[in-house]
Design a protein around this motif. Structure first.
Motif, PDB file in Angstrom:
ATOM      1  N   ILE A  98     -21.312 -13.668  -2.593  1.00  0.00           N
ATOM      2  CA  ILE A  98     -21.589 -14.671  -1.561  1.00  0.00           C
ATOM      3  C   ILE A  98     -21.841 -16.031  -2.199  1.00  0.00           C
ATOM      4  O   ILE A  98     -21.311 -17.046  -1.761  1.00  0.00           O
ATOM      5  CB  ILE A  98     -22.808 -14.229  -0.716  1.00  0.00           C
ATOM      6  CG1 ILE A  98     -22.469 -12.988   0.092  1.00  0.00           C
ATOM      7  CG2 ILE A  98     -23.234 -15.338   0.215  1.00  0.00           C
ATOM      8  CD1 ILE A  98     -23.630 -12.418   0.853  1.00  0.00           C
ATOM      9  N   TYR A  99     -22.636 -16.014  -3.272  1.00  0.00           N
ATOM     10  CA  TYR A  99     -22.945 -17.308  -3.879  1.00  0.00           C
ATOM     11  C   TYR A  99     -21.693 -17.958  -4.450  1.00  0.00           C
ATOM     12  O   TYR A  99     -21.465 -19.155  -4.289  1.00  0.00           O
ATOM     13  CB  TYR A  99     -23.993 -17.148  -4.980  1.00  0.00           C
ATOM     14  CG  TYR A  99     -24.393 -18.478  -5.547  1.00  0.00           C
ATOM     15  CD1 TYR A  99     -25.258 -19.311  -4.842  1.00  0.00           C
ATOM     16  CD2 TYR A  99     -23.872 -18.940  -6.743  1.00  0.00           C
ATOM     17  CE1 TYR A  99     -25.597 -20.549  -5.323  1.00  0.00           C
ATOM     18  CE2 TYR A  99     -24.215 -20.189  -7.233  1.00  0.00           C
ATOM     19  CZ  TYR A  99     -25.077 -20.987  -6.521  1.00  0.00           C
ATOM     20  OH  TYR A  99     -25.403 -22.222  -6.992  1.00  0.00           O
ATOM     21  N   LYS A 100     -20.868 -17.150  -5.099  1.00  0.00           N
ATOM     22  CA  LYS A 100     -19.679 -17.674  -5.738  1.00  0.00           C
ATOM     23  C   LYS A 100     -18.728 -18.291  -4.709  1.00  0.00           C
ATOM     24  O   LYS A 100     -18.238 -19.389  -4.892  1.00  0.00           O
ATOM     25  CB  LYS A 100     -18.965 -16.513  -6.436  1.00  0.00           C
ATOM     26  CG  LYS A 100     -18.384 -16.803  -7.783  1.00  0.00           C
ATOM     27  CD  LYS A 100     -18.020 -15.479  -8.443  1.00  0.00           C
ATOM     28  CE  LYS A 100     -16.662 -15.551  -9.089  1.00  0.00           C
ATOM     29  NZ  LYS A 100     -16.621 -16.409 -10.263  1.00  0.00           N
ATOM     30  N   ALA A 101     -18.499 -17.568  -3.633  1.00  0.00           N
ATOM     31  CA  ALA A 101     -17.480 -18.008  -2.690  1.00  0.00           C
ATOM     32  C   ALA A 101     -18.019 -19.033  -1.704  1.00  0.00           C
ATOM     33  O   ALA A 101     -17.297 -19.949  -1.320  1.00  0.00           O
ATOM     34  CB  ALA A 101     -16.918 -16.811  -1.933  1.00  0.00           C
ATOM     35  N   THR A 102     -19.272 -18.895  -1.285  1.00  0.00           N
ATOM     36  CA  THR A 102     -19.719 -19.763  -0.191  1.00  0.00           C
ATOM     37  C   THR A 102     -20.891 -20.658  -0.568  1.00  0.00           C
ATOM     38  O   THR A 102     -21.394 -21.390   0.275  1.00  0.00           O
ATOM     39  CB  THR A 102     -20.148 -18.914   1.019  1.00  0.00           C
ATOM     40  OG1 THR A 102     -21.315 -18.176   0.659  1.00  0.00           O
ATOM     41  CG2 THR A 102     -19.076 -17.944   1.434  1.00  0.00           C
ATOM     42  N   ASP A 103     -21.337 -20.584  -1.834  1.00  0.00           N
ATOM     43  CA  ASP A 103     -22.467 -21.416  -2.256  1.00  0.00           C
ATOM     44  C   ASP A 103     -23.742 -21.117  -1.476  1.00  0.00           C
ATOM     45  O   ASP A 103     -24.549 -22.009  -1.227  1.00  0.00           O
ATOM     46  CB  ASP A 103     -22.131 -22.908  -2.107  1.00  0.00           C
ATOM     47  CG  ASP A 103     -21.584 -23.456  -3.404  1.00  0.00           C
ATOM     48  OD1 ASP A 103     -21.692 -22.748  -4.420  1.00  0.00           O
ATOM     49  OD2 ASP A 103     -21.042 -24.579  -3.406  1.00  0.00           O
TER      50      ASP A 103
END
Lengths: 465, 306, 367
Positions: free
Chosen positions: B28-33
């Protein structure tokens, strides 16, 4: 486009709330029906007329109690006045699962106590019936506990329950000022001593420290060769008190304590508890933790091939352990694990008090949960205190407090008769063995048991923790 | 030696379970910050769904397992569509706080359902062997945790294949690299976001099963075990999937070794570290690693332009 | 010319605390009205208002470090805890299990703030090295490490599950535990705490306002908006981040020292992750980076349970078999408020107030 999306969110949220509400309501209906079926109104009792004038104070009214509070009938005699009790309960904090059950049982107790003697009840307190006002949600938070106390104190004569040991300790100064007595919902040994509770807390049942001692003595007498023991518990009034009791009895009996693991409940690590058992094997261990963790600890140790004897403090056991389909049913029924009670013997125990409880509770809710027993039994001593205050002609708060300072209360055999305000803890304990064929999940092995350690311990020396 | 191996296995299996949650975080962090504090709540929701289906409704366990995990994924998707989509482009921290709001919502409803008694998930693992474990050369191996280890490995392999080979996987990598550039290339970024949350939801469902499966049982406190993943994610680096796995293993092993050797260690150093130290040790490790490597062990350093 | 409210002839006037007489007037009225609260509020609402005032002080602290200086701090509750325990050691009563020296409030009140500030300074080098979410995660670690210390230092905190009594009120040699008799008026302990809180709230609030218009405040804003640019402008990041943490922790410590004297005691489990998160939520709901926002947020959050209870009673919703009980509804509403404020009104309650004010200022014209 952005505003459109925002509108979408609003609509979604409302919809989901509606769906959730409907779903929930539908689920709830079933429970409600059973409650309503069970309503036994017992208002046909003749008015009791006694000529003596009883002094009254805050929280005691000449008007009758409402017929129903919190979804449970009060059973109040409409020709009598009303003594209101306060309730500081937890509906949202860590004890939220237990709170409603305790409350239900407490209300049921007064339903029985208010009903006329011909119907098997106690006929209220002289010219008064007793009702618990709606509970205040403290969330097990000291700040909210005080808020709750402040909010209800001007409307009640005593507290039917003040849930949480630290919280109750923090409001003691206020209670002292208001002459408010209250019932705790913990079995901390400190409640028996005036230096801790200022004579305001009406304790009931055997407390954890004595339970711990009795657990050790009983296991030595009945389980055979035990040389090294382990102690585990949550830090605080519950686990530390228990741990102190176990340690004292172990010392008295010359046992080796291999380890004592008492972290705060939020920092309890199952891996470490099992690790201790693997690295420092013991013959028996004495846990005072929560039910969810208890299963993990007992199961984790069993997986490593370790099944030492275990005597569980009351809250560590749950009837779900021995229900059909639970993976550890076999382990819990193997004879290695024993459980104690929440201050009193479980639902099925054979005493007149338990029988009355079963007769009343059975009409309201179908469960043999230990919290129901705890809730019910918690009110017995308060009933005794109120009766004594009424006999003494003073139902003001000061009068109730005076009564609570020196009165011997009994509980129809549920607990040993107890002389309040004597600076000495109750020691008679109950021990059972898990058994899935019984509603409360355990079979009584010993009742009102007192081991040598608890008997010889100098109880006048103050609280254990 | 046996004790050491046992502690190692305990640590590795804890790490394997943690890694399933951690990968969800990182995806989630990687794709959507978004640093989703709602992930631990999704984990217990997943377990709750499985338990509700398998135990309360009597659905055969494996069907309940699959349906429960898929439903958890869909809850993740719905969360993204409703609450997080309008927050695209907002400061990272605001979104993180928003997920705390979601966490409160999910857990309040779930705790209401869990109620007083521990809930079990109806899985068959515990009926194998000795309460679900087998003894290999003195070391106890647990089926549930072996399954967690294997599931973790398989999911990591599947994910890496997915990222390299499939159209959506490549699109996801592009999106995580630069959202605007990906948009300019014709990638439907919104759909990618939804897909990411769906996958993390599914991972949370798996983790939920392994955390609460067997006699571990689902209680209102199960959520705390899922929360222990946070230091793992921070140690590995917020945007590195291998980092998440290694971070989880470090945390798991720390917990395992402290659990087995704290008494011995305290005997050597001569003072008590305090009860409950094994759960604090991961945070201490995270604290020091972040001070020396601010982006974690495997995180990419952010290039800043003024 | 002089009487036009929004015409400023020099910079000093524009940046003054009360730019015009109307604001001075209403501020004075507000203070006077607040002083009369104890005489007509019920003891329950008095307690809520006092808690709100103290919570506002703590939130101002968080607002300094997060709202003004832009440094994420998830461990604000720990600093509140440090303030609480320092005051409890110095001003509390010793028992068989905990230490306490029963000193005067004039000693423990500033010391608890300073002790928290000292810990804040110790932490600040971390923030000079980390930024953004990574800083947030490290402060998260602080929450857990802090709770571990709190629950294991039994001679200070009484240990988890039991706790200890908070500091006792003794001001300039006068024992205030039993109340204070002034002429015919008896001020109870809670009234006295209320006045202390009100006084502190005003002083600390003016302090924040002054901070925003000083050199330090402007440096904070520069760091928040772009730390590299700020450094290029000659702002010493290390120094100012240290100031931010020290000030924030000072506020937290002061609030903490009084917050638990109302409740009578404190249990170490109080200072958990949720406790810190609530402060963040209050700042966001109130309006991050503004002076009045945290005050609104604190009042809103603290009185919310009371309001919800009242609403539930009025509508009878709690008795209709709705599957969530009052407390759970309260928590759900709390969660939704965090979400909706972030999505729809990032400037929080302050933003709503600001728009309302401007609307009525320009009424009947829309602009």
């Amino acid at each position: 486009m952005n505003s459109l999306r925002k509108r979408g969110i609003i609509i979604f949220s409302i919809l989901s709330l509606v769906i959730v509400a409907c779903g929930g309501a539908a689920e709830e209906e079933v429970v409600e029906e059973t409650v309503e079926e069970a309503v036994v109104e017992s208002l046909d009792s003749p008015a009791v007329t006694t000529a003596t004038a009883v002094k009254t104070g805050t929280g005691v009214t000449a008007e009758p109690c409402p017929a129903e509070i919190g979804g449970v009938p009060t059973g109040a005699d409409q020709s009598k006045g009303c003594i209101y009790l306060g309730l500081l309960n937890d509906y949202t904090g860590p004890y939220a699962p237990a709170g409603p059950g305790l409350e239900l049982a407490q209300r049921a107790f007064w339903l029985w106590a208010n009903s006329p003697e011909e119907a098997g009840g106690r006929g209220g307190i002289g010219n008064y019936s007793v009702a618990i006002r709606e509970g205040f949600d403290t969330g097990y938070n000291p700040q909210k506990h005080l808020e709750g106390y402040t909010a209800i104190k001007d409307e009640v004569a005593a507290l039917a329950m003040s849930l949480g040991t630290p919280q109750t300790l923090f409001i003691l100064d206020e209670m002292d000022k208001d002459n408010m007595v209250g019932v705790p919902m913990s079995w901390w040994s400190g409640w028996s001593y005036k230096e801790n509770d200022k004579g305001l807390i009406i304790e009931f049942g055997s407390q954890y420290c004595a339970d711990g001692m009795n657990a050790v003595d009983w296991s030595l007498e009945n389980l055979g060769d035990i040389k090294t023991v382990g102690i585990m518990g949550f830090a605080g009034d519950y686990g530390s008190d228990w741990a102190a009791g176990v340690a004292k009895a172990a010392e008295a009996n010359g046992l080796t304590v291999a380890w004592t693991y008492t972290p705060p409940s939020t920092e309890f690590d199952v891996a470490q508890a099992v690790g201790l058992m693997v690295t420092q094997p013991v013959d028996a261990y004495f846990p005072a933790i929560s039910a969810g963790l208890m299963a993990q600890v007992a199961g984790g140790a069993a997986q490593q091939g370790l099944t030492p004897f275990a005597i569980l403090a009351g809250p560590s056991f749950n009837d779900a352990f021995v229900q059909e389909g639970f993976p550890l049913k076999g382990l819990f029924e193997s004879g290695a694990i024993y459980a104690m009670g929440l201050g009193v013997a479980p639902y099925e125990a054979d005493t007149p008090g338990h029988a009355v409880m079963r007769a009343t509770m059975g009409q309201i809710v179908e469960s043999a949960n230990a919290f129901l027993v705890a809730g019910w039994s918690s009110q017995y001593h308060l009933l005794g205190v109120l009766e004594a205050a009424n006999k003494g002609g003073d139902l003001s708060r000061a009068g109730i407090r005076r009564a609570a300072a020196n009165v011997t209360v009994s509980s129809d055999g549920m607990m040993e008769p107890r002389e309040l305000g004597q600076d000495r803890a109750d020691t008679a304990a109950y021990i059972g063995i898990p058994d899935g064929s019984i509603g409360s999940g355990q079979r009584v092995l010993a009742f009102n048991y007192q081991g040598s350690s608890a008997k010889s311990y100098d109880w006048t020396s103050g609280s254990c923790s | 030696m046996i004790t050491f191996l046992q502690a190692t296995f305990e640590g590795l299996s804890l790490g394997a379970v943690y890694s399933l949650v951690a990968i969800g975080f990182v995806l989630i962090y990687k794709a959507t910050d978004v640093l989703s504090f709602a992930q631990p709540a999704l984990v217990v929701v997943g377990a709750g769904l499985i338990s509700a289906l398998a135990v309360d409704r009597g659905v055969p366990f494996w069907i309940a397992f699959i349906v429960g995990i898929l439903l958890t994924g869909i809850i993740g998707l719905v969360m993204e569509r409703t609450f997080l989509r309008p927050m695209v482009g907002e400061p990272v921290f605001s979104v993180a706080i928003l997920t705390i709001g979601i966490d409160i919502l999910l857990r309040t409803v779930l705790n209401n359902w869990i109620g007083l008694n521990p809930r079990y998930l109806g899985d068959p693992f515990q009926s194998f062997g000795n309460f679900g474990s087998v003894n290999v050369g003195g070391v106890t191996l647990k089926y549930l945790e072996i399954a967690a280890l294997f599931t973790g490995v398989i999911i990591i392999i599947l994910l890496s294949v997915f990222f390299k080979r499939s159209k959506y996987g490549v699109a996801m990598m592009a999106t995580s690299y630069d959202q605007e550039a990906a948009l300019a290339q014709g990638i439907n970024v919104g759909r990618i976001f939804g897909l990411v949350w769906l996958i993390s939801g599914v991972l949370a469902g798996f983790a939920g099963f392994f955390i609460t499966g067997g006699f571990n049982t689902l209680t209102q406190a199960s959520f705390l075990s899922a929360l222990r993943v946070l230091p793992a994610v921070a140690i590995g680096g917020l945007d590195s999937i291998p980092g998440a796995v290694i971070g989880s293993l470090i945390i798991g092993l720390t917990q395992g070794y402290v659990a087995y050797y704290q008494l011995m260690l305290e005997g050597v150093i001569g003072f008590s570290l305090g009860s409950g130290f094994s759960l604090i040790a991961p945070y201490l490790i995270m604290f020091f690693i972040l001070i020396f490597k601010p982006d974690g062990l495997f995180g990419t350093k952010e290039v800043e332009r003024v | 010319m002089k009487n036009r409210p929004n015409l400023f002839t020099d910079y000093r006037k524009e940046s003054s605390i009360f730019p015009n007489n109307t604001q001075k007037f209403w501020f004075a009225v507000l203070i006077l009205v607040s002083c009369t609260f104890p005489f007509f509020l019920s003891s329950y609402w008095k307690l809520l208002v006092t808690t709100s005032l103290l919570t506002a002080i703590a939130c101002w602290g968080l607002n300094i470090v997060s709202g003004l200086a832009g440094q994420i701090n998830l461990a604000h509750g720990v600093f509140v805890g440090i303030g609480t325990y320092v005051s409890a050691i110095i001003g509390g009563v010793a028992t068989s299990s905990v230490i306490g020296y029963e000193l005067d409030m004039i000693i423990w009140l500033p010391l608890s703030g300073l002790a928290a500030a000292f810990v804040g300074i110790l932490i600040s080098p971390v923030s000079a090295r980390l930024k953004g979410l990574n800083l947030g995660l490290v402060t998260l670690a602080l929450v857990f490490i802090g709770s571990h210390f709190f629950s294991n230092l039994k001679f200070i905190t009484g240990g988890a599950g039991l706790g200890r009594k908070a500091a006792s009120l003794k001001f300039l040699g006068q024992d205030l535990e039993a109340g204070l008799q002034i002429g015919n008026v008896l001020l109870e302990k809670n009234d006295i705490i209320y006045y202390f809180s009100l006084f502190l709230c005003i002083v600390m609030g003016l302090g924040v306002k002054n901070l925003t218009r000083s050199k330090i405040g402007r440096a904070f804003s520069a760091i928040r908006d772009r730390d590299i640019a700020a450094e290029a402008l000659g702002i010493n990041l290390f120094k100012f981040k240290m100031y931010a943490f020290a000030l924030a922790s000072f506020y937290a410590g002061i609030a903490g020292s009084l917050l638990f004297t109302i409740a009578g005691g404190v249990e170490p489990g109080t200072f958990n992750l949720l406790y810190s998160i609530i402060f963040i939520a209050i700042v966001i709901i109130g309006g991050a980076g503004t002076v009045l926002g945290p005050l609104y947020g604190a009042f809103f959050f603290t009185t919310l349970p009371g309001i919800i209870q009242a609403v539930l009673h009025a509508t009878g919703l709690s008795d209709t078999g709705f599957f969530l009980n009052a407390g759970e509804i309260e928590r759900i509403v709390f969660g939704f408020f965090i979400i909706f404020f972030l999505i729809f009104e990032p400037r929080g309650l302050w933003g709503i107030w600001f728009r309302l004010r401007n609307y009525f200022k320009a009424w009947p014209f829309s602009y």
